[in-house]
Design an enzyme around this catalytic site. Structure first.
Site, PDB file in Angstrom:
ATOM      1  N   HIS A  19      -2.325  -1.568  -4.890  1.00 22.18           N
ATOM      2  CA  HIS A  19      -2.194  -3.245  -5.136  1.00 22.18           C
ATOM      3  C   HIS A  19      -3.577  -3.962  -4.792  1.00 22.18           C
ATOM      4  O   HIS A  19      -3.684  -4.843  -5.215  1.00 22.18           O
ATOM      5  CB  HIS A  19      -1.314  -3.878  -4.326  1.00 22.18           C
ATOM      6  CG  HIS A  19      -1.326  -3.952  -2.839  1.00 22.18           C
ATOM      7  ND1 HIS A  19      -1.739  -5.292  -2.163  1.00 22.18           N
ATOM      8  CD2 HIS A  19      -1.179  -3.242  -2.091  1.00 22.18           C
ATOM      9  CE1 HIS A  19      -1.896  -4.920  -0.887  1.00 22.18           C
ATOM     10  NE2 HIS A  19      -1.350  -4.096  -0.741  1.00 22.18           N
ATOM     11  N   SER A  46      -4.772   2.319  -1.492  1.00 21.72           N
ATOM     12  CA  SER A  46      -3.464   1.259  -1.869  1.00 21.72           C
ATOM     13  C   SER A  46      -3.699   0.834  -3.244  1.00 21.72           C
ATOM     14  O   SER A  46      -4.942   0.505  -3.629  1.00 21.72           O
ATOM     15  CB  SER A  46      -3.520   0.313  -0.921  1.00 21.72           C
ATOM     16  OG  SER A  46      -2.368  -0.355  -1.082  1.00 21.72           O
ATOM     17  N   CYS A  48      -3.696 -10.226   6.990  1.00 16.73           N
ATOM     18  CA  CYS A  48      -2.384  -9.770   8.309  1.00 16.73           C
ATOM     19  C   CYS A  48      -2.693 -10.386   9.241  1.00 16.73           C
ATOM     20  O   CYS A  48      -1.750 -10.500  10.070  1.00 16.73           O
ATOM     21  CB  CYS A  48      -2.951  -8.221   8.396  1.00 16.73           C
ATOM     22  SG  CYS A  48      -3.256  -7.323   7.087  1.00 16.73           S
ATOM     23  N   THR A  68      12.718   9.846  -2.482  1.00 15.04           N
ATOM     24  CA  THR A  68      12.759  10.091  -4.017  1.00 15.04           C
ATOM     25  C   THR A  68      11.126   9.399  -4.296  1.00 15.04           C
ATOM     26  O   THR A  68      11.237   8.034  -4.041  1.00 15.04           O
ATOM     27  CB  THR A  68      13.881   9.594  -4.555  1.00 15.04           C
ATOM     28  OG1 THR A  68      14.829   9.975  -4.099  1.00 15.04           O
ATOM     29  CG2 THR A  68      13.707   9.202  -6.019  1.00 15.04           C
ATOM     30  N   ASN A  99     -12.491  -5.072   5.276  1.00 16.83           N
ATOM     31  CA  ASN A  99     -11.823  -5.918   4.427  1.00 16.83           C
ATOM     32  C   ASN A  99     -11.909  -7.508   4.688  1.00 16.83           C
ATOM     33  O   ASN A  99     -11.494  -8.263   3.911  1.00 16.83           O
ATOM     34  CB  ASN A  99     -10.265  -5.648   4.638  1.00 16.83           C
ATOM     35  CG  ASN A  99      -9.558  -5.571   5.991  1.00 16.83           C
ATOM     36  OD1 ASN A  99     -10.491  -4.706   6.641  1.00 16.83           O
ATOM     37  ND2 ASN A  99      -8.717  -6.120   6.488  1.00 16.83           N
ATOM     38  N   THR A 140      -1.170   1.308   4.570  1.00 11.93           N
ATOM     39  CA  THR A 140      -0.498   1.433   5.861  1.00 11.93           C
ATOM     40  C   THR A 140       0.075   2.613   6.401  1.00 11.93           C
ATOM     41  O   THR A 140      -0.151   3.477   7.218  1.00 11.93           O
ATOM     42  CB  THR A 140       0.615   0.263   6.005  1.00 11.93           C
ATOM     43  OG1 THR A 140      -0.167  -0.971   5.867  1.00 11.93           O
ATOM     44  CG2 THR A 140       1.353   0.370   7.338  1.00 11.93           C
TER      45      THR A 140
HETATM   46  N1  PMP Z   1      -6.651  -0.854   5.141  1.00  7.98           N
HETATM   47  C1  PMP Z   1      -7.173  -1.990   4.830  1.00  7.98           C
HETATM   48  C2  PMP Z   1      -8.657  -1.910   4.916  1.00  7.98           C
HETATM   49  C3  PMP Z   1      -6.626  -3.060   4.081  1.00  7.98           C
HETATM   50  O1  PMP Z   1      -7.453  -3.896   3.575  1.00  7.98           O
HETATM   51  C4  PMP Z   1      -5.321  -2.900   3.899  1.00  7.98           C
HETATM   52  C5  PMP Z   1      -4.661  -4.274   3.209  1.00  7.98           C
HETATM   53  N2  PMP Z   1      -4.871  -5.351   3.877  1.00  7.98           N
HETATM   54  C6  PMP Z   1      -4.408  -1.773   4.159  1.00  7.98           C
HETATM   55  C7  PMP Z   1      -5.190  -0.770   5.027  1.00  7.98           C
HETATM   56  C8  PMP Z   1      -2.954  -1.971   4.259  1.00  7.98           C
HETATM   57  O2  PMP Z   1      -2.648  -1.535   2.717  1.00  7.98           O
HETATM   58  P1  PMP Z   1      -1.243  -1.780   2.354  1.00  7.98           P
HETATM   59  O3  PMP Z   1      -1.114  -3.064   1.936  1.00  7.98           O
HETATM   60  O4  PMP Z   1      -1.267  -0.817   0.971  1.00  7.98           O
HETATM   61  O5  PMP Z   1      -0.288  -1.158   3.359  1.00  7.98           O
END
Ligand code: PMP
Length: 387
Positions: free
Chosen positions: A201, A199, A327, A237, A151, A72
């Site tokens: 995670h 990202s 989301c 930091t 996604n 993000t």
């Molecule tokens: N871009 C895409 C294509 C994603 O799937 C996601 C996570 N749902 C993000 C951006 C956002 O990533 P983060 O959770 O690291 O902010």
């Protein structure tokens, strides 16, 4: 009750190796990487080693990596900061209709400020047409932001082809590679990518850490202002344990491992489709089955079955899938991705689920999912016919 997690596009569990690295880090290297004493230098060394691993993974140089709090922040930085920095050169930006909200929302804000944004349409497989891109590109274009893999439906965009087209153009090329990074080999130089978001995670790393790659020609003022961290490109930091964990997660995914996962996920899709066929269940795939998609995402239209009812019933039976992207799930807004693919009137918008696989998903998990899914679908089908 057995719980089966099939929502890996939303997030993934941390790999045991990642947890180990982070635990060691938190116990031994708590220093602030900006401090000049031994503790600070130790933390700085961890940062340097991790940064090199991250850079190598996309064929970049360590100095080209900006460590962020996740995709993000990377997307917001790549879009808002560069658009403002380049406004004197033009006001036009090209993107697609199916980007993540962390791309679309900054673009909406820029539109309010007078920037012009072209949202490229997608076909029923969730892909843009290069002819549309060529028609949209003009002398006023300063930024192109197109995701590498989607996604919600797993479609893959023609990134190298776009990179090639922009080689002689002033526009900077950003790609959100969040869903593609753990599955596809990326070479930012060969693919002519100027900025790339990732990202941790989504690849069995920790939450709250990611990176933005930027080509040396790409200059922009920091989004987060303050200290001089990240070569003055991102103040704050550093999250040493998170960054070290991220690097460990990256090391677990060799090129061979990516290919192995792509094949494994493709086989999971086939296993599910065969089961649905054998049970005479009426369904369609939102998108297409192609080995070069980002195969961990599988979006299914189960005809006549409400997304909400299906997802809730699966959840009660211990299976976690998504009704859209994490989301937008939870709100009753229909998916902007399925809307762009099939139109606002399509029954698919209210009758689809997203299943997404991860490194830890086994064939037994998929079988257990099928064994749970089929009776629920049959029950809901009867209920809907009776109504
Ligand atoms: N871009 C895409 C294509 C994603 O799937 C996601 C996570 N749902 C993000 C951006 C956002 O990533 P983060 O959770 O690291 O902010």
């Amino acid at each position: 009750m057995q719980h089966i997690y099939l929502d890996n596009a939303a997030t993934t569990p941390m790999a045991p190796e990642v947890i180990q690295t982070m635990t060691d880090q938190m116990q031994h290297d708590f220093g602030n990487a900006s401090s000049t004493h031994w503790f600070g230098r130790e933390a700085h060394t961890v940062m340097d080693k991790s940064r090199k691993i991250l850079a190598d993974s996309i064929h970049a140089q360590p100095g080209e990596m900006v460590i962020t709090s996740g995709a993000t922040e990377s997307n917001n930085t790549a879009i808002s900061q560069t658009a403002h920095a380049r406004a004197a050169l033009g006001k036009h930006i090209i993107t697609t209709a199916i980007e993540h909200p962390s791309v679309l929302q900054p673009l909406k804000a820029l539109e309010k400020e007078g920037f012009r944004v072209t949202y490229l349409p997608v076909d029923e497989n969730g892909r843009i047409r290069l002819a549309d891109f060529d028609a949209a590109l003009d002398d006023d274009t300063i930024l192109v932001t197109i995701m590498m893999g989607n996604n919600e439906v797993g479609s893959r965009m023609p990134i190298a082809e776009i990179g090639e087209r922009l080689m002689e153009h002033q526009a900077w090329f950003h790609t959100d590679a969040t869903q593609a990074y753990g599955l596809l080999d990326i070479d930012v130089k060969a693919q002519h990518i100027d900025m790339l978001s990732v990202s941790a995670h989504k690849i069995n790393g920790p939450k709250g850490v990611g990176f933005l790659y930027r080509d040396p020609k790409v200059q922009f003022p920091a989004l987060l202002k303050g200290g001089e961290q990240e070569l003055k490109r991102r103040a704050g930091t550093e999250n040493i344990a998170g960054i070290a964990g991220f690097a460990t997660a990256v090391q677990l995914i060799t090129s061979e491992e990516k290919a192995r996962r792509q094949t494994k996920y493709l086989n999971f899709k086939k296993q599910i489709m065969t089961a649905l066929d054998n049970a005479n269940i009426s369904y369609a795939i939102n998108g297409d089955i192609r080995p070069d998609n980002v195969n961990h995402v599988f979006n299914l239209w189960l005809k006549g079955i409400s997304t909400y009812a299906l997802q809730t019933n699966l959840d009660l039976a211990g299976v976690a899938v998504s009704g859209g992207s994490a989301c937008t799930a939870g709100s009753l807004e229909p998916s902007h991705v399925l809307t762009a693919m099939f139109g606002a009137d399509s029954p698919r918008l209210g009758e689809s689920i997203r299943i997404s696989f991860g490194a830890q998903t086994t064939q037994e998990d998929i079988q257990a999912f099928i064994d749970t899914l089929l009776p629920i679908v049959k029950r809901l089908m009867v209920k809907q016919t009776v109504q």
